[in-house]
Design a protein around this motif. Structure first.
Motif, PDB file in Angstrom:
ATOM      1  N   VAL A   1      -9.840  56.705  -0.163  1.00  0.00           N
ATOM      2  CA  VAL A   1      -8.864  57.776  -0.400  1.00  0.00           C
ATOM      3  C   VAL A   1      -8.137  57.566  -1.720  1.00  0.00           C
ATOM      4  O   VAL A   1      -7.960  58.504  -2.508  1.00  0.00           O
ATOM      5  CB  VAL A   1      -7.866  57.867   0.775  1.00  0.00           C
ATOM      6  N   GLN A   2      -7.724  56.329  -2.005  1.00  0.00           N
ATOM      7  CA  GLN A   2      -7.007  56.065  -3.253  1.00  0.00           C
ATOM      8  C   GLN A   2      -7.900  56.295  -4.463  1.00  0.00           C
ATOM      9  O   GLN A   2      -7.499  56.927  -5.447  1.00  0.00           O
ATOM     10  CB  GLN A   2      -6.478  54.635  -3.267  1.00  0.00           C
ATOM     11  N   ALA A   3      -9.142  55.796  -4.402  1.00  0.00           N
ATOM     12  CA  ALA A   3     -10.064  55.961  -5.525  1.00  0.00           C
ATOM     13  C   ALA A   3     -10.390  57.434  -5.747  1.00  0.00           C
ATOM     14  O   ALA A   3     -10.446  57.905  -6.895  1.00  0.00           O
ATOM     15  CB  ALA A   3     -11.336  55.163  -5.285  1.00  0.00           C
ATOM     16  N   THR A   4     -10.609  58.180  -4.654  1.00  0.00           N
ATOM     17  CA  THR A   4     -10.919  59.604  -4.776  1.00  0.00           C
ATOM     18  C   THR A   4      -9.726  60.372  -5.320  1.00  0.00           C
ATOM     19  O   THR A   4      -9.867  61.266  -6.169  1.00  0.00           O
ATOM     20  CB  THR A   4     -11.347  60.172  -3.415  1.00  0.00           C
ATOM     21  N   THR A   5      -8.530  60.033  -4.852  1.00  0.00           N
ATOM     22  CA  THR A   5      -7.319  60.687  -5.351  1.00  0.00           C
ATOM     23  C   THR A   5      -7.141  60.431  -6.842  1.00  0.00           C
ATOM     24  O   THR A   5      -6.830  61.350  -7.609  1.00  0.00           O
ATOM     25  CB  THR A   5      -6.096  60.206  -4.568  1.00  0.00           C
ATOM     26  N   ASP A   6      -7.331  59.186  -7.269  1.00  0.00           N
ATOM     27  CA  ASP A   6      -7.224  58.874  -8.696  1.00  0.00           C
ATOM     28  C   ASP A   6      -8.251  59.655  -9.503  1.00  0.00           C
ATOM     29  O   ASP A   6      -7.956  60.160 -10.598  1.00  0.00           O
ATOM     30  CB  ASP A   6      -7.427  57.371  -8.920  1.00  0.00           C
ATOM     31  N   CYS A   7      -9.460  59.758  -8.976  1.00  0.00           N
ATOM     32  CA  CYS A   7     -10.535  60.486  -9.645  1.00  0.00           C
ATOM     33  C   CYS A   7     -10.175  61.963  -9.798  1.00  0.00           C
ATOM     34  O   CYS A   7     -10.353  62.554 -10.878  1.00  0.00           O
ATOM     35  CB  CYS A   7     -11.828  60.306  -8.864  1.00  0.00           C
ATOM     36  N   VAL A   8      -9.695  62.579  -8.732  1.00  0.00           N
ATOM     37  CA  VAL A   8      -9.345  64.000  -8.780  1.00  0.00           C
ATOM     38  C   VAL A   8      -8.207  64.240  -9.767  1.00  0.00           C
ATOM     39  O   VAL A   8      -8.240  65.185 -10.561  1.00  0.00           O
ATOM     40  CB  VAL A   8      -8.977  64.513  -7.379  1.00  0.00           C
ATOM     41  N   ARG A   9      -7.198  63.384  -9.742  1.00  0.00           N
ATOM     42  CA  ARG A   9      -6.090  63.551 -10.685  1.00  0.00           C
ATOM     43  C   ARG A   9      -6.566  63.440 -12.126  1.00  0.00           C
ATOM     44  O   ARG A   9      -6.139  64.210 -13.002  1.00  0.00           O
ATOM     45  CB  ARG A   9      -5.015  62.499 -10.397  1.00  0.00           C
TER      46      ARG A   9
END
Length: 371
Positions: free
Chosen positions: A259-267
């Motif tokens: 979740v953290q990696a995906t959130t960082d990627c989307v941002r």
């Protein structure tokens, strides 16, 4: 003689660009784009009694009557089967009817006809047909009933209708179908918004804050062409997401890391879109693909099929970036390439065709479900 009225509304399909799976948890961001394939809903009435529903996807329609705020089939028709065939249409009509009742209007009587451009001879492409038909049905039935609604109110009604069927769905498809174009989206807590509607009525759920929810438009990627490939194999997003929820992976360190990696990627991808940084956007699409692949390796969902893997590798071979769009397991994948590199784009399409992937002539739809 009662005068017939006809209202027509359509809603575009969607593609996930980044943020799949993480977006089902409230507040996590995703990027989606609406596409120029549509579902059209026509409402005509009044009908003789109740509601009649038909679709170009099947020969059998259904006639229903109102009973305690719900639509139930007439006579010997199989109620579970009828509701399953038209689940999203029925839920949308019932949700709009609840709002109409709160505003002092009678239960509506009309005919609903659905036409889909999101299927190939009845087989879905994976472009968000359930979301598009819900959005279009909400808009058409609300207009027929004389309700004037903003885009956000139509979205909220559509999410309430969808959450009654499957509260695990993020609603990102509904947002893309409502607003159109490229959007950044964060999902609300669906259990909480259903609770608002059940405790205070649909109108209260339209007015109250929805914690975690956000949608905003994004600029289209400058100088990049969006290419869409269809694997020919339909997949069930609901089944894949439900499969993930059933696994003990949720709540683990691996889940938090994803979740953290995906959130960082989307941002980072949102920032790249906003500053028109094509190379950075391509890097983030590749990163999103890696995170989905890691999720697939750890949990064994079957996100990456052989054709989706081939789709991604073909795009990388010509300098693009690609990934599955949505839950994977089939349906569609997307690729972004230099829009001026016509030879690379042609080569990509040839490689896809050789791998059994059908290039779809799809482009972003700038407008969503306007009234």
């Amino acid at each position: 003689m009662t005068r017939q009225r006809t209202v027509v509304r359509r809603a575009p399909g969607k593609l996930f660009v980044a943020g799949e799976y993480a977006v089902v948890d409230p507040g996590n961001p995703a990027i989606l784009v609406a596409v120029d394939r549509y579902i059209t809903v026509t409402v005509t009435g009044p009908a003789e009694a109740g509601v009649e529903i038909s679709s170009d996807l099947g020969p059998r329609g259904v006639r229903l009557r109102w009973r305690d705020g719900r639509l139930v089939p007439y006579g010997a028709q199989d109620e579970p089967g009828a509701r399953a065939r038209f689940a999203h249409v029925l839920s949308a009509v019932e949700t709009v009817a609840r709002l109409s009742a709160r505003r002092g209007l009678a239960e509506p009587s009309f005919r609903v006809s659905v036409e889909s451009g999101l299927h190939d001879h009845g087989t879905k492409y994976g472009l968000g047909s359930s979301g598009a038909v819900t959005v279009a049905t909400v808009a058409a039935t609300a207009a027929f009933c004389g309700l004037t609604l903003s885009a956000e109110e139509r979205f909220r009604l559509a999410l309430l209708a969808t959450a009654e069927i499957d509260p695990k769905g993020s609603g990102g498809d509904l947002a893309a179908s409502t607003w159109g174009g490229w959007i950044a989206y964060r999902a609300p807590d669906r259990a909480a918004v259903l609770g608002l509607a059940r405790a205070g009525g649909v109108d209260e759920a339209l007015r109250a804050p929805w914690p975690g929810f956000e949608v905003r438009r994004l600029p289209a990627p400058e100088g990049l062409s969006l290419e869409v490939g269809w694997t020919g194999n339909p997949a069930s997003t609901a089944a894949l997401v439900s499969g993930l929820h059933r696994r003990p992976w949720r709540g683990t360190a691996s889940h938090r890391r994803f979740v953290q990696a995906t959130t960082d990627c989307v941002r980072a991808a949102i920032a790249a879109l906003e500053r028109e940084d094509g190379p950075e956007l391509l890097d983030q699409i590749r990163r999103a693909r890696r995170e989905l692949a890691r999720l697939d390796d750890e949990v064994g969902l079957g996100v990456f099929t052989p054709r989706l893997t081939a789709l991604c590798e073909a795009a990388e071979a010509v300098g693009g970036a690609a990934k599955p769009s949505g839950a994977g397991g089939g349906d569609c994948g997307i690729a972004l390439l230099d829009a001026e590199a016509s030879r690379d784009i042609a080569q990509l399409r040839e490689r896809w065709a050789s791998a059994g992937v059908t290039p779809l002539p799809i482009r972003p739809a700038a407008e969503g479900n306007a009234p």
